[in-house]
Design a protein around this motif. Structure first.
Motif, short mmCIF file in Angstrom:
data_model
loop_
_atom_site.label_atom_id
_atom_site.label_comp_id
_atom_site.label_asym_id
_atom_site.label_seq_id
_atom_site.Cartn_x
_atom_site.Cartn_y
_atom_site.Cartn_z
N PRO A 264 23.56 38.18 -29.35
CA PRO A 264 23.97 38.58 -30.70
C PRO A 264 22.89 38.36 -31.74
O PRO A 264 22.65 39.22 -32.61
CB PRO A 264 25.20 37.71 -30.97
CG PRO A 264 25.76 37.43 -29.61
CD PRO A 264 24.57 37.30 -28.72
N GLU A 265 22.22 37.23 -31.65
CA GLU A 265 21.18 36.90 -32.64
C GLU A 265 20.00 37.86 -32.54
O GLU A 265 19.46 38.32 -33.56
CB GLU A 265 20.72 35.46 -32.45
CG GLU A 265 21.78 34.42 -32.72
CD GLU A 265 22.79 34.25 -31.58
OE1 GLU A 265 23.80 33.55 -31.79
OE2 GLU A 265 22.57 34.83 -30.48
N ALA A 266 19.59 38.17 -31.30
CA ALA A 266 18.46 39.09 -31.12
C ALA A 266 18.81 40.50 -31.58
O ALA A 266 17.98 41.20 -32.19
CB ALA A 266 18.04 39.10 -29.65
N LEU A 267 20.02 40.93 -31.31
CA LEU A 267 20.44 42.26 -31.76
C LEU A 267 20.48 42.34 -33.28
O LEU A 267 20.00 43.32 -33.87
CB LEU A 267 21.83 42.58 -31.19
CG LEU A 267 21.90 42.87 -29.69
CD1 LEU A 267 23.35 42.87 -29.22
CD2 LEU A 267 21.24 44.21 -29.37
N ALA A 268 21.03 41.32 -33.91
CA ALA A 268 21.12 41.33 -35.37
C ALA A 268 19.75 41.23 -36.03
O ALA A 268 19.53 41.78 -37.11
CB ALA A 268 22.01 40.18 -35.84
N GLU A 269 18.82 40.57 -35.37
CA GLU A 269 17.47 40.47 -35.93
C GLU A 269 16.81 41.85 -35.95
O GLU A 269 16.11 42.19 -36.91
CB GLU A 269 16.64 39.49 -35.10
CG GLU A 269 15.24 39.28 -35.65
CD GLU A 269 14.45 38.25 -34.87
OE1 GLU A 269 13.24 38.10 -35.14
OE2 GLU A 269 15.04 37.60 -33.97
N ARG A 270 17.04 42.64 -34.89
CA ARG A 270 16.44 43.97 -34.83
C ARG A 270 17.24 45.00 -35.62
O ARG A 270 16.67 46.01 -36.04
CB ARG A 270 16.32 44.43 -33.36
CG ARG A 270 15.48 43.50 -32.51
CD ARG A 270 14.94 44.16 -31.27
NE ARG A 270 15.91 44.69 -30.36
CZ ARG A 270 16.63 43.97 -29.48
NH1 ARG A 270 16.51 42.64 -29.47
NH2 ARG A 270 17.47 44.55 -28.65
N ARG A 271 18.51 44.74 -35.80
CA ARG A 271 19.37 45.68 -36.53
C ARG A 271 20.25 44.91 -37.51
O ARG A 271 21.42 44.65 -37.26
CB ARG A 271 20.22 46.46 -35.54
CG ARG A 271 21.21 47.45 -36.17
CD ARG A 271 20.53 48.52 -36.96
NE ARG A 271 21.46 49.57 -37.39
CZ ARG A 271 21.25 50.38 -38.39
NH1 ARG A 271 20.12 50.27 -39.10
NH2 ARG A 271 22.12 51.31 -38.71
N PRO A 272 19.69 44.49 -38.64
CA PRO A 272 20.46 43.72 -39.62
C PRO A 272 21.70 44.49 -40.09
O PRO A 272 21.65 45.70 -40.29
CB PRO A 272 19.47 43.53 -40.77
CG PRO A 272 18.12 43.64 -40.14
CD PRO A 272 18.28 44.67 -39.05
N GLY A 273 22.79 43.77 -40.24
CA GLY A 273 24.04 44.40 -40.64
C GLY A 273 24.91 44.81 -39.47
O GLY A 273 26.00 45.36 -39.66
N LEU A 274 24.47 44.53 -38.24
CA LEU A 274 25.20 44.91 -37.05
C LEU A 274 26.45 44.04 -36.87
O LEU A 274 26.47 42.87 -37.25
CB LEU A 274 24.29 44.73 -35.84
CG LEU A 274 24.72 45.35 -34.50
CD1 LEU A 274 24.68 46.87 -34.59
CD2 LEU A 274 23.80 44.85 -33.38
#
Length: 480
Positions: free
Chosen positions: A297-307
């Protein structure tokens, strides 16, 4: 409405919104010793309310649309895999080796629907694919020995436990320490600005893009529901791990399905392109198993803020069993449900895979609520449910919703009232209609299920939402 009130509270919902919910009670729906009907009604009810709330927020409505939950529709949906017909043919729910077996000291349940799980089970037992040979081999071993050795080989087998035995298990303690729905804010991304909704039907998730990385039932039920509410849902699977065709036909309504190999440079590049404009990512694999692909989750949100990242698992994110594979039928056996619905001498089962379906609707509700909260407070979000935690809720009694139910609808209306038929690339499909219902909302999916893996790994061309917290006009606040 005790159970709906509890589930809505676990989702962080405004209790005033509950006044917008009405129920139609049908006492013959989902009969069981445990309160399955109440759990199913609550999970669908809060999902519909979360959808109505988001729809009102986006459409600038003064009031949240009225939600109506009918036990008949809920029961048909919770048994959707059994209601499905493909060209008049009923699917096979469980393979011959997916069942209860006697052991030297009790019972064990295996899950061997998928070929790779079946092969691992047979390899451990050293038998051919013959039920009599499997029964003879299992009868010579203890239930926990079978559980441990089959798991170690990558297969699926769980020993029957009573509720008391499960309560003493370390995994039960880890599950009990978690809320029914986990909700975490991952960062401080600015508030989400939605494109306002206009026209009918009211589609709360219209314009949103959902990456569906789920399998089996709970995750696909959640994404099927988001598709009903207007989202562009793209299910992505690895090409070497085929889905069961009938299972995909049941849960594929409203969605598209693509194949993508994340271990290849091309596949990874395509995935990153999809992620770059995704609003929601839903995963249904074992906790941590996707982290090596940078999909925590953290890595995804870092690449796509607001996810919004949504996760469902069998046993929960913590504890000694957190990394284990699991299915609804196995969670029922481990947590004592099978013993309650039958006995320690002859185990039983719930009238539906209610842990799967219930968790799926809870997860969809959590996504919808996270999107609503983002429109006020921003932040990338993580929401998470587990079948074992849903089971714990069921085992504690859930509560009753009979107060406020329609007293004139006590009899079962029959599943036929909640079924429909449509043509598709898979043939003529009979299917259960969606139970999520609110005023001016959709009554059916916009598209039937299609063949597994037949679609392009690309989004449908449509107006985009401001997933990264871009500034824009916010719709008026919504009163209950």
């Amino acid at each position: 409405m005790t159970s709906i009130k509890y589930a809505w509270s676990e989702l962080g919902g405004d209790p005033a919104r509950l006044a917008r919910v009405s129920t139609v009670a049908r006492k013959d729906a989902l009969p069981a010793r445990l309160p399955v009907r109440e759990l199913a009604r609550a999970c669908v009810g809060v999902c519909a309310l979360a959808g109505a709330e988001l729809g009102a927020r986006r459409a600038g409505l003064a009031r949240v649309p009225v939600v109506r939950v009918d036990d008949g529709a809920v029961a048909a949906s919770f048994t959707s895999e059994r209601q499905l017909l493909v060209e008049g043919r009923a699917p096979v729910a469980f393979a011959p080796l997916s069942r209860f077996w006697r052991t030297a000291d009790g019972w064990v349940r295996t899950h061997a629907n998928y070929p790779h799980h079946r092969e691992r089970l047979l390899r451990v037992l050293g038998t051919p694919e013959d039920p009599d040979a499997v029964a003879a081999a299992l009868a010579e071993r203890s239930a926990t020995e079978v559980e441990d050795t089959v798991y170690a080989a990558g297969g699926l087998a769980v020993a029957l436990r009573t509720p008391e035995e499960w309560a003493a298990h370390e995994q039960a303690a880890a599950v009990a320490a978690r809320p029914l729905v986990e909700r975490v804010r991952l960062d401080g991304t600015r508030a989400r600005a939605f494109t306002p909704l206009q026209g009918a039907p009211l589609l709360p998730a219209a314009g949103l893009r959902v990456l569906d990385l789920t399998r089996v039932l709970a995750g696909p039920v959640a994404t099927r529901t988001l598709a009903l509410l207007g989202a562009d849902v793209l299910r992505v699977d690895p090409p070497g791990l085929p889905e069961l065709p009938d299972q995909h036909a049941d849960t594929g309504f409203g969605k598209r399905s693509a194949l993508l190999e994340l271990t290849s440079a091309t596949g990874r590049s395509t995935f990153e392109d999809l992620l770059a404009s995704a609003d929601v990512v839903v995963t249904g694999y074992r906790p941590g198993s996707l982290d090596r692909f940078g999909l925590s989750p953290e890595a995804l949100a870092e690449r796509r803020p607001g996810l919004v990242v949504a996760q469902v698992s069998a046993w929960g994110a913590d504890g000694p069993w957190s990394g284990r594979r699991g299915f609804d039928s196995l969670v029922q056996v481990a947590t004592g449900i099978a013993a309650v619905e039958g006995s320690a001498e002859r185990p039983g089962a719930l009238p539906a895979q209610a842990l799967d379906h219930g968790s799926g609707y809870l997860l969809a509700a959590a996504v919808l609520r996270a999107l609503t909260e983002q429109s006020y407070d921003g932040g990338s979000r993580l929401v998470r449910v587990a079948l074992a935690r849903t089971a714990a809720w069921l085992m504690t009694g859930v509560g009753t919703d009979e107060r406020g139910g329609d007293p004139g609808a006590a009899a079962d209306a029959g599943a036929g009232a909640w079924l429909a038929e449509t043509g598709s690339a898979l043939g003529r499909l009979r299917y259960a209609l969606p139970p999520v219902s609110f005023e001016s909302g959709p009554g059916d999916w916009a598209r039937p299920a299609g063949p597994w893996g037949a679609d392009a790994a690309a989004w449908i061309d449509q107006p985009r939402q401001h997933a990264q917290g871009d500034q824009g006009d916010q719709p008026a606040d919504v009163n209950s």
